[in-house]
Scaffold this motif. Structure first.
Motif, PDB file in Angstrom:
ATOM      1  N   PRO A   1       0.816  -1.226   0.000  1.00 59.50           N
ATOM      2  CA  PRO A   1       0.000   0.000   0.000  1.00 59.50           C
ATOM      3  C   PRO A   1       0.846   1.272   0.000  1.00 59.50           C
ATOM      4  O   PRO A   1       0.493   2.254  -0.670  1.00 59.50           O
ATOM      5  N   GLU A   2       1.965   1.282   0.755  1.00 68.07           N
ATOM      6  CA  GLU A   2       2.831   2.470   0.793  1.00 68.07           C
ATOM      7  C   GLU A   2       3.473   2.725  -0.568  1.00 68.07           C
ATOM      8  O   GLU A   2       3.633   3.874  -0.993  1.00 68.07           O
ATOM      9  N   GLU A   3       3.853   1.644  -1.262  1.00 64.06           N
ATOM     10  CA  GLU A   3       4.464   1.801  -2.588  1.00 64.06           C
ATOM     11  C   GLU A   3       3.433   2.290  -3.593  1.00 64.06           C
ATOM     12  O   GLU A   3       3.724   3.157  -4.427  1.00 64.06           O
ATOM     13  N   MET A   4       2.210   1.756  -3.526  1.00 65.16           N
ATOM     14  CA  MET A   4       1.168   2.187  -4.462  1.00 65.16           C
ATOM     15  C   MET A   4       0.790   3.651  -4.245  1.00 65.16           C
ATOM     16  O   MET A   4       0.433   4.353  -5.191  1.00 65.16           O
ATOM     17  N   ALA A   5       0.889   4.121  -3.019  1.00 60.39           N
ATOM     18  CA  ALA A   5       0.567   5.529  -2.731  1.00 60.39           C
ATOM     19  C   ALA A   5       1.686   6.470  -3.139  1.00 60.39           C
ATOM     20  O   ALA A   5       1.519   7.690  -3.089  1.00 60.39           O
ATOM     21  N   GLY A   6       2.831   5.916  -3.554  1.00 58.45           N
ATOM     22  CA  GLY A   6       3.966   6.763  -3.909  1.00 58.45           C
ATOM     23  C   GLY A   6       4.746   7.234  -2.709  1.00 58.45           C
ATOM     24  O   GLY A   6       5.563   8.141  -2.825  1.00 58.45           O
ATOM     25  N   HIS A   7       4.506   6.634  -1.546  1.00 61.75           N
ATOM     26  CA  HIS A   7       5.215   7.034  -0.334  1.00 61.75           C
ATOM     27  C   HIS A   7       6.564   6.323  -0.219  1.00 61.75           C
ATOM     28  O   HIS A   7       7.598   6.974  -0.133  1.00 61.75           O
TER      29      HIS A   7
END
Length: 882
Positions: free
Chosen positions: A208-214
């Motif tokens: 989820p963090e990678e998909m959010a660009g975080h």
């Protein structure tokens, strides 16, 4: 059997080639094609796309592991099995007889998938059939072939190459939610190497963090299950040392092949292992001697290895890079990656190297690794904020903000707090929240004023620009106070930029309060020193100053220099704003094609970075492009998109665009109604009201309201007299318009300094002079100026202004040829074109006969219509007949 396959994005050309063969089958001519490509390239999707689209009876089978050819063919046609001991000729003849029977009911398509899994006899039999189906209405689609075996001579070969970056990104995007930033999509597309299956699998395993660009994607990206299994199968064909050498290349991807070979030697691997990998196309060496592992094999090889093995390779590479002055950062990165747990020395070494290099994905990974290697709170915070700054520079604002938030900045270190404020303020601004951005930047600059003057100067410059664009004198005063709080010694040590900010901030306050002297002169002189600036951010601030003083040429030059520097140095974050500012100034100069290109790129880059692309500034740029195009509806749509968002979103420049649109269309009553509040209202925008003055003066004079023109011109004249170069180029025209009866003033206006650099303003001046002379019934002289204006408007491709000028030409008597021979009105080339067109020939025919382009013919024909006062080819034929 489930025969569903993923969509074949980016394979339209290959599928079209398949259907060219299908067309022949419809006509009774058979054919065969073998679809080949690497694992996951989409062979099945392409080959099996024939089934639902061909409009023919279709039979499909998937080959089984080790399946004999006669068994496979029996399953394909539903016939009885042929004994395995028959020779190839007998088996082929039996198969052909079966095919002939199958086609009695019409053409048929036969699709065989996964042929590389079958026994060699299956490929041999189908290869024979591929040479002999031409006489039958059969389309044989063979998907997959065993590597190393000869392809069937009778079949066309459809080889699937890696997808383009755009098609790969489209494949990734189709697997993810729309909110996933484009930067994440592009990272996966690059890691997949254009392999559709790898792209889909890598997208599926994102956190989820990678998909959010975080969070950054792992380097290299994690492969999915199919590619992991594929690599394990391939690895079985390599020796143990070969697999270890592949890991060396996967870890050291992009390093010189000599370094990779040296690391292999340090690990006790054979000297020829890299050659074996290169021969198997798992490794390539480029022209500069750097070794690269093939994507997505790299990801699979890397993540299939255990952590201890990867660390050992990192350490071997770091040792091999020891003393290499050209590869200091890679050495530090590999040393840090070779550490287990925390490692103070490796983290400190990495940080010291990172402070000497430009922002890059490698630098970002370095700062994150350096943060992982420390347990000391302040060091970790410092490194995370530094990573956030790199993200911001690279155009990844979401990750930048997430890292700064994760760092938990407490304000104990002024430099860290100031950098965090810089990032947060920029992110707030990118989201269309200027008031929040101002508050954050002011707090950060105040904290840094004494301890980190260079950072304080940067923040003060940002607050200054924010105040100018927002038209807020109170914000400008805060910027001036910030600049003044930076100590003199610090300003002197920080160089030209610090001095520029120190002078520009208070001068901007004076300009915004109509105290033009000596502020405009001071700012203009400061721009002379700014020519020595080289940093992208500093050049962009100089462009903002040039805008404040009304120097559109200077704005354009500084923007172009800033954009070039940003492209060279990878400064992606501020590139969208720089491009949109460039588009705005180009639009003001009437250069719509270049303005539109800059605006489109700026909007695309902003969207790619996850920024707001419907903010007030973006709508302003698009509204001005629409205004000069004469697209009133689009201009109004952009204006209304911002109206009502509150005081944080000023609409002054959008109102000016609406007024400019009305002037372009000669709707002067509408222009006055829109522009009076913009230019003369109590809450007018200090800068926009000046830039919009020429449009109000022209409209007010046209509708017989000279008092409005004189009120607007009084303030504008003071601005010009203080040193505005753009204002000085148009002031004489406005004075002539307001005077109403002075030919000398118009003569002077046509010779005004600076018009040569501003063709749009030059053409407007000629148009105004022509209208003045027409009103004096001096039509021949009027047409001279009107034709000069028309030529410029046509070269700038401004349709609204072209139509307006043509209308005035017709009103001046242009085209009334009843008493003037047509040959005396038209040039010889125009006359030739007119005669050929009037005879019924098309523009293309005329272009070919005269060896011209169709565009040139259209251009000359439009001039013919204007000169003769005509609107159609029928009228042209009549005029020539007379």
């Amino acid at each position: 059997m489930n025969t569903d396959v993923p969509p074949s994005n980016g394979r339209e050309t290959e599928i079209r080639q398949l259907f060219e063969i299908v067309e022949g089958v419809h006509g009774g001519v058979g054919g065969a094609v073998v679809v080949v490509g690497e694992f996951g390239s989409g062979k099945s999707a392409v080959g099996r796309s024939v089934r639902p689209r061909a409009g023919l009876r279709t039979r499909f089978v998937r080959a089984r592991a080790g399946e004999h050819g006669t068994d496979l063919f029996a399953r394909l046609l539903g016939t009885g099995p042929v004994t395995d001991d028959v020779d190839d000729v007998v088996a082929a003849n039996a198969a052909l007889d079966a095919l002939a029977d199958a086609t009695r009911g019409g053409p048929v398509v036969l699709v065989v998938d996964d042929l590389d899994r079958a026994d060699h006899s299956a490929r041999r039999l189908l290869g024979i059939l591929a040479r002999r189906v031409a006489s039958l209405p059969v389309f044989l689609v063979l998907i997959g072939w065993r590597r190393g075996e000869s392809l069937p001579a009778g079949a066309a070969v459809l080889r699937l190459h890696p997808l383009s970056s755009g098609d790969t990104a489209a494949t990734v995007r189709g697997c993810l939610e729309a909110s996933v930033p484009d930067s994440v999509v592009d990272d996966i597309a690059a890691a997949s190497g254009g392999n559709p299956l790898a792209a889909r699998e890598m997208a599926a395993v994102l956190t989820p963090e990678e998909m959010a660009g975080h969070a950054s994607l792992p380097e290299p990206a994690v492969p999915g299950p199919a590619w992991t299994a594929r690599w394990r199968m391939l690895a079985q064909g390599l020796s143990e040392t070969g697999r270890a050498a592949m890991l060396v290349v996967a870890v050291g991807d992009g390093l010189p092949i000599t370094v990779l070979a040296g690391a292999c030697a340090r690990l006790g691997l054979g000297g020829d292992e890299l050659d074996v990998l290169e021969s198997r196309r798992l490794v390539r060496v480029d022209e500069s001697g750097r070794g690269w592992s093939r994507r997505p094999h790299r990801s699979a090889a890397f993540h299939s290895a255990d952590a201890a093995s990867r660390r050992a390779v990192h350490r071997a590479l770091a040792d091999e890079l020891q003393g290499n002055a050209d590869l200091v950062l890679p050495r530090a990165l590999h040393r840090a990656a070779g550490e287990e747990g925390t490692g103070t020395d490796a983290g400190d070494e990495l940080e010291s190297v990172l402070r000497t290099v430009e922002a890059s994905p490698a630098a970002l990974n370095g700062w994150l690794r350096a943060a992982e290697l420390t347990t000391e709170h302040d060091a970790r915070v410092r490194r995370l904020v530094s990573a956030g700054l790199v993200c911001w520079v690279l155009g990844r604002p979401a990750q930048a903000e997430w890292l700064v938030t994760s760092a938990g900045v407490t304000g104990r270190d002024v430099s860290i707090a100031g950098t965090a404020a810089q990032i947060r303020g920029a992110v707030a601004l990118s989201r269309g929240l200027p008031a929040d951005a101002l508050r954050i930047l002011v707090d950060g600059a105040g904290a840094a004023a004494r301890r980190d003057p260079q950072l304080a100067v940067d923040l003060a410059a940002r607050v200054t620009g924010l105040a100018w664009w927002g038209g807020r004198a109170d914000w400008a005063e805060k910027a001036a106070n910030l600049a003044d709080s930076i100590e003199d010694e610090a300003v002197e040590s920080s160089g030209v930029f610090a001095a520029l900010v120190r002078q520009a901030a208070p001068a901007g306050v004076d300009v915004m309060r109509d105290n033009f002297r000596p502020a405009i002169g001071d700012l203009t002189r400061s721009l002379q020193d700014a020519v020595n600036l080289i940093e992208p951010r500093e050049l962009l601030f100089a462009a903002e100053i040039a805008t404040m003083v009304g120097d559109d040429v200077g704005t354009r030059v500084f923007c172009e220099r800033a954009i070039r520097a940003m492209r060279v140095r990878g400064r992606a974050t501020e590139l969208p704003f720089a491009l949109q500012l460039q588009a705005l100034v180009l639009a003001g100069q009437g250069r719509l094609e270049a303005a539109r290109a800059a605006a489109d790129e700026g909007l695309s880059l902003a969207a790619h970075a996850g920024e707001e692309t419907d903010g007030a500034f973006q709508h302003t740029v698009l509204a001005h492009l629409a205004a000069l195009d004469g697209d009133t509806a689009s201009c109004e749509r952009h204006r209304r998109a911002v109206t009502g968002r509150g005081a944080e979103h000023p609409t002054a420049s959008l109102d000016w665009a609406a007024g400019r649109s009305a002037v372009s269309m000669a709707r002067f009553d509408d222009a006055v109604e829109i522009l009076v509040p913009t230019v003369l209202g109590e809450r007018r925008h200090p800068e926009v009201s000046l830039l919009a003055t020429p449009d109000l003066v022209e409209a007010a004079v046209a509708v017989g309201k000279p008092d409005l023109a004189e009120r607007a011109l009084e303030r504008f004249a003071r601005w010009c007299d203080a040193g505005s170069s753009w204002g000085g180029a148009v002031q004489l025209r406005l004075t002539a318009l307001a005077a109403g009866d002075s030919e000398d003033l118009f003569d002077n206006a046509c010779r005004a300094t600076g018009l040569a650099q501003r063709p749009f303003e030059s053409a407007r001046t000629r148009l105004a002079y022509g209208e003045f002379l027409r009103g004096k019934r001096r039509r021949v002289e009027a047409r001279e100026h009107l034709h000069a204006a028309l030529g410029v408007f046509e070269s700038l491709e401004l349709p609204a202004w072209i139509d307006r000028t043509r209308s005035v030409l017709r009103a001046s008597g242009e085209g009334r040829t009843h008493d003037i021979p047509v040959a005396d009105v038209l040039t010889p080339q125009e006359l030739d074109i007119a005669r050929m067109v009037s005879s019924g020939r098309s523009n293309r025919d005329v272009a070919g006969a005269l060896h011209l382009s169709s565009r040139t013919v259209e251009y000359h024909l439009s001039k013919v219509y204007v000169k003769l006062g005509l609107d159609s080819r029928d009228q042209l034929a009549g005029a020539l007949a007379d």
